[in-house]
Structure formats: structure tokens, C-alpha cells
Design a protein around this motif. Structure first.
Motif, PDB file in Angstrom:
ATOM      1  N   UNK A  41       0.826  -1.211   0.000  1.00 12.57           N
ATOM      2  CA  UNK A  41       0.000   0.000   0.000  1.00 12.57           C
ATOM      3  C   UNK A  41       0.861   1.263   0.000  1.00 12.57           C
ATOM      4  N   UNK A  42       1.946   1.249   0.741  1.00 10.93           N
ATOM      5  CA  UNK A  42       2.849   2.399   0.746  1.00 10.93           C
ATOM      6  C   UNK A  42       3.430   2.614  -0.639  1.00 10.93           C
ATOM      7  N   UNK A  43       3.924   1.556  -1.256  1.00 10.78           N
ATOM      8  CA  UNK A  43       4.477   1.668  -2.603  1.00 10.78           C
ATOM      9  C   UNK A  43       3.419   2.189  -3.573  1.00 10.78           C
ATOM     10  N   UNK A  44       2.216   1.637  -3.493  1.00 11.33           N
ATOM     11  CA  UNK A  44       1.122   2.062  -4.368  1.00 11.33           C
ATOM     12  C   UNK A  44       0.823   3.554  -4.176  1.00 11.33           C
ATOM     13  N   UNK A  45       0.746   3.980  -2.914  1.00 12.56           N
ATOM     14  CA  UNK A  45       0.430   5.388  -2.645  1.00 12.56           C
ATOM     15  C   UNK A  45       1.521   6.318  -3.163  1.00 12.56           C
TER      16      UNK A  45
END
Length: 183
Positions: A161-165
């Protein structure tokens, strides 16, 4: 309590050091598609699945947790993310198999690439953590049952999720605007 926390962190770190960092690339690619995403798991793995679904919702992804009363029917082109440490949880395998039969892409997160779940999946992300079965290929753990697997799933999914954000330039303010306000 500091000793126990240190043990847990050491075990989690040990699992992630055994993983090839590229294993999440396909998952990230799938999240960036326009397809609907259905996430399924049972027990504690189910809680990790729902936590992942919730965070993806905050990031604006069209995501559903399988088994909720508002979850729509699946259709061809949807993505199913199935989470099971052992890969032998019957209800999770059933959802994955139904999804594959309907033309969905099935992505599993498990410890066992020879499991029934892995066999019905198009893609398998292996987390070599201990489960309740304590198989030879699993990382040893002093923690009960599948605690290590569930902790690693949670951290890994938060990292996804961090990478996606970051790659989608999604701000904290935007995610906060999607946070529940009827609590």
C-alpha cells in the motif's frame, strides 16, 4: 515485554530476508489495473485480508472483502487475492477456484507453493513464515500457531500500500478523506 517484541521483530525480519524483493511486483501491477479486487481469507489471515482491503479502499482502489453483505458478485476480469498460510483453507480455495472458473485472475499469498490454493492460482506470493502446521520449509517461530505468517502478511500488505500510494502520488489528505466518519 521488550524481549518479546524484539523476538517478534527478529522473526519477521528473518522471513523478509528470505524473500526476493521482486515477489510483490506482479501484485502491484495488478493493483494498478482498473479491475475490481476481491480479497479473501479466514481466521486471523482473514483479519489481515480485511485490513489490506480497508487500506486499499482508503487509497481509492475498487476493492471488496469476500463474505461481507455488500460484496457484489465476481465477474470475468476481476482480481481475487486469496490469503491462507497453509494454502489448505477450504473456503478460501473455494473462492479462488470459483474466481478462476469465472475468468478472474487469482493471486494467492501463502507459505506453500504446492498447496491446493497455489494450484488454483495464477500467481503465488510466497511468505516463508511459520504456520500452525510447522512444515519443514517454514521459518521456525516461538510464536503460537500462524502468528508469524499473519504478522508478515500485515507488514507486506502495508508495504504494498505504501508503494502504491507513492507511485500513484496519493496524499495522506486524500486517504484521510476516505476514512470512515460515522464511528
Amino acid at each position: 515485554m521488550k524481549k518479546e517484541i524484539a523476538v517478534i521483530l527478529e522473526e519477521v525480519n528473518g522471513v523478509f530476508h528470505k524473500m526476493d524483493g521482486t515477489e510483490t511486483d506482479e501484485l502491484l501491477k495488478q493493483l494498478q489495473s482498473e479491475n475490481r479486487i476481491f480479497i479473501v481469507g479466514e481466521g486471523r489471515s482473514g483479519f489481515m485480508a480485511k485490513a489490506f482491503a480497508m487500506r486499499l479502499m482508503h487509497l481509492g482502489v475498487n476493492v471488496y472483502a469476500v463474505g461481507e453483505t455488500i460484496t457484489p458478485s465476481i465477474a470475468k476480469g476481476d482480481l481475487i487475492i486469496a490469503i491462507s498460510g497453509s494454502g489448505s483453507t477450504k473456503s478460501v480455495i473455494s473462492v479462488a477456484a470459483k474466481g478462476r472458473e469465472m475468468g478472474c485472475k487469482v493471486f494467492s499469498i501463502t507459505t506453500n507453493d504446492q498447496s491446493d490454493l497455489a494450484n488454483v492460482s495464477h500467481e503465488v506470493l510466497l511468505i516463508p513464515a511459520a504456520t500452525k502446521n510447522r512444515l519443514d520449509h517454514e521459518t521456525k517461530s516461538v510464536q503460537p500457531l500462524s502468528s508469524l505468517f499473519d504478522q508478515c502478511v500485515h507488514v507486506l500488505c502495508d508495504a504494498v500500500c505504501l508503494d502504491y500510494s507513492l507511485t500513484q502520488s496519493i496524499s495522506h489528505e486524500l486517504t484521510y478523506s476516505k476514512h470512515s466518519n460515522v464511528e
